[in-house]
Scaffold this motif. Structure first.
Motif, mmCIF file in Angstrom:
data_model
loop_
_atom_site.group_PDB
_atom_site.id
_atom_site.type_symbol
_atom_site.label_atom_id
_atom_site.label_comp_id
_atom_site.label_asym_id
_atom_site.label_seq_id
_atom_site.Cartn_x
_atom_site.Cartn_y
_atom_site.Cartn_z
ATOM 1 N N UNK A 434 23.066 -16.933 85.096
ATOM 2 C CA UNK A 434 22.010 -17.829 85.566
ATOM 3 C C UNK A 434 22.041 -19.141 84.788
ATOM 4 N N UNK A 435 22.075 -20.250 85.528
ATOM 5 C CA UNK A 435 22.015 -21.538 84.849
ATOM 6 C C UNK A 435 20.591 -21.755 84.373
ATOM 7 N N UNK A 436 20.434 -22.270 83.135
ATOM 8 C CA UNK A 436 19.078 -22.431 82.621
ATOM 9 C C UNK A 436 18.331 -23.503 83.419
ATOM 10 N N UNK A 437 17.209 -23.124 83.971
ATOM 11 C CA UNK A 437 16.388 -24.089 84.688
ATOM 12 C C UNK A 437 15.197 -24.399 83.792
ATOM 13 N N UNK A 438 15.028 -25.665 83.462
ATOM 14 C CA UNK A 438 13.886 -26.032 82.634
ATOM 15 C C UNK A 438 12.795 -26.584 83.532
ATOM 16 N N UNK A 439 11.636 -26.787 82.970
ATOM 17 C CA UNK A 439 10.534 -27.279 83.784
ATOM 18 C C UNK A 439 10.871 -28.613 84.434
ATOM 19 N N UNK A 440 11.679 -29.412 83.729
ATOM 20 C CA UNK A 440 11.926 -30.751 84.256
ATOM 21 C C UNK A 440 12.929 -30.731 85.407
ATOM 22 N N UNK A 441 13.684 -29.613 85.576
ATOM 23 C CA UNK A 441 14.633 -29.574 86.685
ATOM 24 C C UNK A 441 14.215 -28.566 87.751
ATOM 25 N N UNK A 442 13.007 -28.043 87.610
ATOM 26 C CA UNK A 442 12.555 -27.008 88.533
ATOM 27 C C UNK A 442 12.185 -27.587 89.897
ATOM 28 N N UNK A 443 12.632 -26.931 90.945
ATOM 29 C CA UNK A 443 12.350 -27.392 92.295
ATOM 30 C C UNK A 443 11.016 -26.832 92.803
ATOM 31 N N UNK A 444 10.509 -27.465 93.857
ATOM 32 C CA UNK A 444 9.349 -26.901 94.544
ATOM 33 C C UNK A 444 9.742 -26.601 95.987
ATOM 34 N N UNK A 445 9.516 -25.367 96.384
ATOM 35 C CA UNK A 445 9.745 -24.982 97.785
ATOM 36 C C UNK A 445 8.366 -24.869 98.422
ATOM 37 N N UNK A 446 8.100 -25.729 99.380
ATOM 38 C CA UNK A 446 6.741 -25.817 99.923
ATOM 39 C C UNK A 446 6.731 -25.300 101.362
ATOM 40 N N UNK A 447 5.988 -24.210 101.578
ATOM 41 C CA UNK A 447 5.975 -23.627 102.922
ATOM 42 C C UNK A 447 4.639 -23.831 103.634
ATOM 43 N N UNK A 448 3.856 -24.803 103.166
ATOM 44 C CA UNK A 448 2.572 -25.075 103.809
ATOM 45 C C UNK A 448 2.768 -25.263 105.314
ATOM 46 N N UNK A 449 1.960 -24.517 106.084
ATOM 47 C CA UNK A 449 2.198 -24.512 107.531
ATOM 48 C C UNK A 449 1.482 -25.660 108.239
ATOM 49 N N UNK A 450 1.895 -25.881 109.448
ATOM 50 C CA UNK A 450 1.320 -26.852 110.388
ATOM 51 C C UNK A 450 1.032 -28.226 109.770
ATOM 52 N N UNK A 451 2.056 -28.770 109.111
ATOM 53 C CA UNK A 451 1.979 -30.161 108.679
ATOM 54 C C UNK A 451 2.855 -30.976 109.627
ATOM 55 N N UNK A 452 2.311 -32.039 110.186
ATOM 56 C CA UNK A 452 3.118 -32.857 111.092
ATOM 57 C C UNK A 452 4.113 -33.683 110.277
ATOM 58 N N UNK A 453 5.144 -34.188 110.958
ATOM 59 C CA UNK A 453 6.108 -35.033 110.269
ATOM 60 C C UNK A 453 5.430 -36.245 109.639
ATOM 61 N N UNK A 454 4.406 -36.721 110.350
ATOM 62 C CA UNK A 454 3.686 -37.885 109.848
ATOM 63 C C UNK A 454 2.983 -37.550 108.526
ATOM 64 N N UNK A 455 2.329 -36.385 108.516
ATOM 65 C CA UNK A 455 1.635 -35.965 107.301
ATOM 66 C C UNK A 455 2.635 -35.740 106.171
ATOM 67 N N UNK A 456 3.789 -35.190 106.526
ATOM 68 C CA UNK A 456 4.808 -34.949 105.506
ATOM 69 C C UNK A 456 5.340 -36.263 104.946
ATOM 70 N N UNK A 457 5.483 -37.236 105.826
ATOM 71 C CA UNK A 457 5.977 -38.538 105.382
ATOM 72 C C UNK A 457 4.985 -39.200 104.433
ATOM 73 N N UNK A 458 3.704 -39.042 104.727
ATOM 74 C CA UNK A 458 2.723 -39.723 103.884
ATOM 75 C C UNK A 458 2.413 -38.941 102.605
#
Ligand SMILES: *[C@@H]1O[C@H](CO)[C@@H](O)[C@H](O)[C@H]1NC(C)=O
Ligand SMILES: *[C@@H]1O[C@H](CO)[C@@H](O)[C@H](O)[C@H]1NC(C)=O
Length: 529
Positions: A434-458
């Motif tokens: 496992x490559x060490x993942x530190x807080x500063x390189x940690x990704x966020x996977x966001x599965x919040x539902x029913x967001x329009x492209x417009x909302x995602x853009x903003x």
């Protein structure tokens, strides 16, 4: 011989896992439960991390199957890791699925052995060939559907119901009792619909005097109470409630309140006219042969007939609700096939029937080939997330990606096992490299539902999208299209070839005539700065 047949059942189950490693939404509750048990353990202090508190679903589901699957998979993952076979977290998902496929193959092997003993070795051989050449059961037996958890105890029960000397009048009483105990457990803990199979089995056992009513009451009571205690203890713990009995809640919600009908209903006969033919393929005609041939097969099939009749009363129908009868029909079909190939080959009829069995098996293989190819291309979400990790090596993108995963992607393979650059990370015993993942390189996977492209853009914190909306020019003002992922659309028959002369056709294979058409399903987008 026997070992080779067992090997085939394992190999085909494993092959389907490796060919289509990603998963669909129906599997995700159990897959994520298994993930969480593996990654967090089952201690009370870590429970709040579990995915089902974020995505609880319509009704609670049991954790019993997933806890067992995770505990069985854990030493295998550790062993594979020691052998250097695990290079990413997603490999753990493959191992979990391989373990499940192995367990269900074992269940089928028990049924095959029982069928060999009762109906002859050739029946066992045909049982194996029919089972592995079908599509649904082999493809799904390594998928964490609740029904595939239930399949194992039901198959063990089936093997007890079949297994006995060829001409015995009755099974040993203990076999019937064990079968009833297993089916009771399955209905109470794993899948409530199994009760509709249990009832005909019990009635038949009583009528044929395989056991007495006292036996039934005793075993039903003991198994029922123990199973209820098990599910309430385990599931109340995991759901953080005083009292949770998932299958009872599901029964109340789906049947009593009739909520399952909201998922769509089909006519009463649909199991006979669509689902069973699809599940069985050529085992359907062969099992009819077996039915007319052998009284023992009629006795064996009767509870399955009643089960399908009863469950047909529920409006909402899915093939997976009746998967349990497939091995039983395959035994019946194998018995029919055995008779067909055993006629003397001197006669025309003998040769014709022999040829028919071979053609029916070939038909299975052909249909399964197309079904499998279709299914392999049905997991664009898994493909997209895997591609994403290739395009953006961990630690090299600043700021670390905050990816929004659209609904289609989440439902077609982007499981927690694939979200490798965010916690929970596999411990070194699961993934040494496992490559060490530190807080500063940690990704966020966001599965919040029913967001329009417009909302995602903003919402500026989101840096990347896995989107199911075809990006038009408007979208491309804010987002750069990095890649797209294709998925299955339909099969096309090249009719121009069919119109061509017979000589042209000779040089073409079926695979030139029938072609898969795919289309872009998902797009990987990066925010423009
Ligand atoms: C990472 O963040 C968590 C809380 O978000 C914190 O508890 C932990 O100490 C941080 N680790 C490092 C290495 O900064
Ligand atoms: C996901 O994105 C939405 C919309 O920007 C935001 O409200 C939410 O907090 C995000 N979730 C996480 C876990 O970052």
């Amino acid at each position: 011989m026997s070992i080779a047949l067992d090997g085939l059942l394992f190999a085909v189950g494993w092959a389907h896992v490796l060919l289509a490693p990603y998963t669909k939404v129906e599997e995700s509750f159990n897959l994520h439960a298994t993930h969480d048990v593996l990654m967090y353990g089952t201690g009370p202090s870590t429970l709040h991390n579990y995915d089902h508190f974020t995505f609880p679903g319509a009704v609670p589901r049991t954790f019993v199957g997933s806890v067992i699957l995770a505990w069985l998979s854990k030493p295998i993952i550790q062993l594979a890791n020691q052998q250097g076979l695990i290079s990413q977290k997603a490999d753990m998902q493959v191992i979990v699925r391989l373990v499940l496929a192995t367990l269900n193959a074992l269940g089928l092997i028990l049924v095959r052995r029982a069928a060999s003993r009762r109906f002859g070795r050739l029946t066992g051989v045909f049982f194996t060939f029919l089972s592995i050449s079908q599509f649904h059961l082999p493809f799904w037996m390594g998928r964490t559907l609740p029904n595939m958890y239930a399949l194992l105890p039901v198959n063990i029960a089936t093997s007890f119901l079949i297994d006995r000397a060829p001409n015995s009048m009755k099974p040993p009483k203990m076999s019937t009792i064990i079968a009833i105990a297993l089916l009771t457990f399955t209905a109470v803990v794993v899948r409530a619909e199994v009760v509709l199979f249990l009832v005909p089995v019990v009635l038949q056992s009583l009528l044929l005097k395989y056991c007495t009513i006292t036996d039934v009451i005793k075993v039903g009571f003991v198994s029922g109470v123990l199973s209820t205690a098990l599910t309430i203890l385990v599931d109340s713990y995991f759901w953080g409630d005083y009292y949770t009995w998932p299958e009872l809640t599901g029964l109340y919600f789906n049947v009593y309140q009739g909520k399952s009908a909201e998922w769509g209903t089909s006519p009463r006969a649909a199991y006979w006219t669509t689902h069973l033919p699809k599940l069985l393929l050529s085992s359907l005609p062969l099992s009819i042969v077996g039915f007319f041939l052998d009284q023992r097969i009629r006795t064996l099939l009767l509870p399955s007939f009643l089960f399908i009749g009863l469950i047909g009363g529920l409006g909402h129908k899915e093939w997976r609700f009746i998967i349990y009868v497939v091995p039983i029909f395959n035994v019946a079909a194998a018995r029919g096939a055995k008779w067909m190939v055993s006629l003397p080959k001197r006669t025309i009829l003998g040769r014709l029937l022999f040829l028919a069995v071979i053609s029916l098996l070939a038909f299975n293989v052909l249909v399964t080939y197309f079904f499998t190819l279709t299914s392999i291309h049905n997991y664009p979400g898994g493909q997209a997330l895997a591609l994403f990790h290739q395009l953006y090596p961990q630690g090299q993108t600043r700021p670390p990606p905050h990816i929004h995963i659209c609904n289609l992607a989440a439902q077609s393979g982007a499981s927690l096992f694939l979200q490798e650059n965010a916690p929970p990370y596999p411990s070194p015993s699961y993934l040494a490299s496992a490559h060490p993942v530190t807080n500063s390189t940690q990704w966020t996977y966001n599965k919040t539902e029913s967001l329009s492209l417009k909302a995602l853009t903003s919402s500026k914190s989101i840096t990347h999208l896995i989107s199911e909306t075809k990006p038009d020019n408007q979208v491309q003002r804010d987002w750069k299209v990095v890649a797209s992922v294709e998925g299955f659309k339909r099969w096309d028959v090249d009719t121009s070839l069919l119109k061509a002369g017979p000589r042209d056709l000779m040089t073409k294979s079926l695979f030139d005539v029938v072609k898969m058409v795919s289309e872009e399903k998902l797009w990987i987008l990066e925010r423009k700065r």
